[in-house]
Write an enzyme that holds these catalytic residues in place. Structure first.
Site, PDB file in Angstrom:
ATOM      1  N   HIS D   7       9.240  -2.434 -34.137  1.00 21.42           N
ATOM      2  CA  HIS D   7       7.926  -3.081 -34.178  1.00 21.42           C
ATOM      3  C   HIS D   7       8.052  -4.392 -33.402  1.00 21.42           C
ATOM      4  CE1 HIS D   7       4.233  -4.889 -35.516  1.00 21.42           C
ATOM      5  NE2 HIS D   7       3.928  -3.860 -36.286  1.00 21.42           N
ATOM      6  N   GLU D 144      -0.612   5.040 -42.994  1.00 24.12           N
ATOM      7  CA  GLU D 144       0.591   4.462 -43.593  1.00 24.12           C
ATOM      8  C   GLU D 144       0.268   3.991 -45.004  1.00 24.12           C
ATOM      9  OE1 GLU D 144       1.747   0.732 -41.853  1.00 24.12           O
ATOM     10  OE2 GLU D 144       3.679   0.697 -42.863  1.00 24.12           O
ATOM     11  N   ASP D 177       6.937   3.887 -44.835  1.00 20.88           N
ATOM     12  CA  ASP D 177       7.574   2.582 -44.616  1.00 20.88           C
ATOM     13  C   ASP D 177       8.497   2.344 -45.811  1.00 20.88           C
ATOM     14  OD1 ASP D 177       7.976  -0.295 -45.041  1.00 20.88           O
ATOM     15  OD2 ASP D 177       6.548  -0.589 -43.410  1.00 20.88           O
ATOM     16  N   HIS D 203       8.715   3.485 -40.767  1.00 25.39           N
ATOM     17  CA  HIS D 203       9.175   2.100 -40.621  1.00 25.39           C
ATOM     18  C   HIS D 203      10.431   1.913 -41.439  1.00 25.39           C
ATOM     19  CE1 HIS D 203       5.071   0.027 -39.537  1.00 25.39           C
ATOM     20  NE2 HIS D 203       5.654   0.594 -38.498  1.00 25.39           N
ATOM     21  N   GLU D 238      11.557  -2.611 -38.599  1.00 24.77           N
ATOM     22  CA  GLU D 238      10.510  -3.619 -38.774  1.00 24.77           C
ATOM     23  C   GLU D 238      11.031  -4.753 -39.651  1.00 24.77           C
ATOM     24  OE1 GLU D 238       5.776  -3.377 -39.692  1.00 24.77           O
ATOM     25  OE2 GLU D 238       7.078  -2.699 -41.304  1.00 24.77           O
TER      26      GLU D 238
END
Lengths: 282, 282, 282, 282
Positions: D7, D144, D177, D203, D238
């Site tokens: 990211h 997400e 994530d 993520h 990230e």
């Protein structure tokens, strides 16, 4: 081999009529789907007695063994074939589904060297003949990688897969054990990943072979990997609290790794069964 | 024994002048605080050569060993005392701080039974005499519990503590090893908890003795427990990539557990050293 | 505050006579050593009723709270002092040992910025006055760091320690919570390590605030660190299955994180209590 | 969306020509396979400039966003459709492959109640129209799930799957994530298990959004589950070290969760990339 079961070493390592009765009744009491029977002395097992017991309690079963020195496949594949054939026949007569364990050698067999090609060729030959015989009897035939101290032949899931794919029989399967994986695999789930195509059975055994949930095994990681590969085989709790002297050397269980049967059944069993439900495996 | 070091088996198991030079230079290159030297053949080590090398590179050091069968304390404490005394003297001559390892037996010593009182009495007697001698030479003297397959005598931190407290010498210490703890202790940190009063040294070794960080050891749990007990001793990375045949049987390292030295030094070393910093241990 | 207890939110968030009776009887049934009572509406609590209930069942207790917006110490320390003083008095009247929780602010208080020096000064002033008052009443006074979404003031064990040491009262203590630690600390044990000098109480709450043992918290690491620092304070199970709407926004519990009370009490309680015994904490 | 990426909040949250140049050059320097671009102000992005930059460096890319309050789908699906359509068009013009993130709401959108059927119906309508438009532009469209404090609408992998299957578009995908999973899922791998049929992007974010490998996430469990389901999508590191004030409230990042970019890139990146290689994911 599906659902949740237990290795009968929880209650006996002697599969006499008396030992069999005690173990089957205990397993039924704990609502097991199946049991694993240690077939250490196949000729002296009363197959009809076990078959009747299993039917009475609606339990499925499989057998397991390690081979005596005189029948180590790496050294004498013909002797191994005789021994395994006898065990497969007894397995079928007892109404069991599979023969598995250290079917490729002795528990504690170590040359002090990596396995040689000749040893592996001998093992493959014995397993192939025995596996074909098992197929004619409708019996699944497994191999269980064990840690470096218990064999020098097959320590990891990947090595087990290599042997199974070399032989190529569709009734052969990989049988993993979390205790051995904890020592040999790169990560708690890696044996499951390596063995995914052939894995049909797994021993749920704690890092010290004591009460499941009280050691160093990462159970969430193991169960998550089983769920992720779509595992539908058998989950068998294994703890070593009744170890006869003739096995103690190979397995090196000197200390009591659990206080008693109650410690395992009251703590380890709900823990393992609860996690299996959490991950949708039973 | 403080800071971050490495077992020189990374570079050699042969402490000749050539091996020593290679290992000390490599350890200095990786900015180690200390090294551990395997004292497998004390009489043939050139102590002055090692002392000069260590001083030149500003490295501290300690020695470790397992005992040959002829000098197993459980069987022949007098022979063990002779062997240990010789090793302690060499340790002092080399300018090292401590002698540790399987000082209480052989690597692979297994009777097939739990330790007897007579065996433990013999061990205690040998360790006490050797420990007193170490004290006169200004040398710390350690015992390292190893797993059930490498000894039947002392497998857990608690058993190590029991032996140390029985003897009661203040230069004796507990030496843990994460590889063995992963098999023997109930939880990754339990050896640290049991040994807290006597722990001065720990081997940071992965679950398969390969690249640290790539196995099943729970490193956060181990480091957190060390930080929580206020550990100020030595942290030593250990991986087995150079194993001579005479050790392979006892240690049962058949497979390459890491690809090569670079894999360990480029991945395992930064991982272990980084975590040690994260937990304020170095 | 020692032994194993439970937050009474398991059974009620309304400390009426009826709610108190139900919760105390349930806690006694589960053989708790103590209970935590949410003191959300101190003026309307019948202190004598609770005191009698606790004595009848031989239960110890402590109280906890978060502050209403009109009494946020960061904004209005004098209003906070009035509110906290009232709560401390009620805590004493009920026969409880401590007042703790988000005593330094509101649950959900977030400015959108890091805490300013003025906010922290206000908090310190309110806590100091309230803490001194608690001391005159024989009451311990705790602060519980909570995660970034529930406050911008004190998120980590280290920040809690900083505030406690700034104030310097010996009846103030750190109160950790594994749910918040799982989000805020660098490693499951790090809050314990940072808070070791002041930690007297810990909420054992799963990563999703549901059934303990079924989430992502590393319980072995947490318990091992508590054992390693020699923790002798209170261990309190906390799960959120009865959340009144006025708390739901701050705590953001939208989903049922456990099926029902039975799921928590039949699975989470034996798990947490069993591990506490395994690590010698109870 | 395959391989290992990052990211770009590592380097900028401002996708001006200057920010884009700095971020793309940095990502190329670290040999990323792709980047994720925060599309916070689509109308002002110079699409041609980004497309040229990406082509020059051979980088693939995708875009992500959360919606401003005036365009929350739960409240105003038509406004959301306008906003999403504009973002999808810009994504296509930039030469990116996908638009993902909190495409179903605002970061920090919380009603204080569970999602109502009307809210979910509005969300589904907006996502379906936007998803169909994305399909005409050859763009994949992701959702997400984020934790309970950042939305009340979709917190878990299972909820994300439910929404995707309700809509039924084959260019829609689940984007997980690890930071949010650590709070919301029952076990580190459970989001992966629940989302397996639709998961194309993840993520890799630590439990405190700081340096990967230094928090409470169980990375082996996460990677093993990804390997076990046969994940072939994108892995994106990230960490939040450059957070503009307008995002800080919703994301609640008050403290510096990593010291600086170097801490993340020198420690977290090799850790995450190394584990991805260990598990055969890249």
């Amino acid at each position: 081999m599906e659902g949740f079961g237990v290795h009968t070493s929880m209650w006996t390592m002697d599969w006499s009529r008396e030992g069999a009765t005690r173990a089957v009744e205990a397993a039924a009491h704990y609502e097991m789907d199946f049991i694993e029977i240690a077939l250490l002395d196949a000729p002296n097992v009363d197959a009809a007695h076990t078959r009747t017991l299993l039917e009475k309690h609606g339990l499925r079963a499989l057998c397991s063994l390690g081979l005596p020195k005189a029948a180590w496949p790496s050294q004498d594949p013909e002797a191994a074939i005789v021994h395994l054939t006898q065990a497969i026949d007894k397995t079928a007569e007892m109404g069991c589904e599979a023969l598995t364990g250290v079917t490729y050698g002795g528990i504690g067999e170590r040359s002090g060297q990596p396995p040689t090609q000749a040893e592996l060729d001998n093992v493959a030959r014995a397993l192939e003949v025995a596996g074909r015989h098992a197929k004619t009897r409708g019996i699944l035939f497994g191999i269980e990688p064990v840690n470096r101290y218990e064999t020098h032949l097959i320590n990891t899931g990947a090595q087990g897969v290599e042997m199974i794919e070399r032989i190529g029989l569709d009734n052969m399967f990989l049988h993993l054990d979390t205790y051995h994986m904890n020592i040999e695999e790169k990560g708690a789930a890696n044996g499951v990943l390596a063995g995914r195509e052939h894995l049909r059975y797994i021993h749920l055994s704690e890092s010290d072979r004591g009460t499941p949930g009280w050691g160093t095994c990462d159970w969430d990681e193991i169960y998550a990997a089983l769920a992720a590969i779509g595992f539908t085989g058998g989950l068998a709790m294994e703890s070593f609290i009744n170890m006869p002297p003739e096995l103690a050397y190979g397995l090196s269980v000197w200390r009591p790794v659990a206080r008693d049967e109650a410690e395992v059944m009251d703590n380890g069993l709900p823990f393992l069964r609860g996690k299996a439900r959490q991950y949708g495996l039973i």
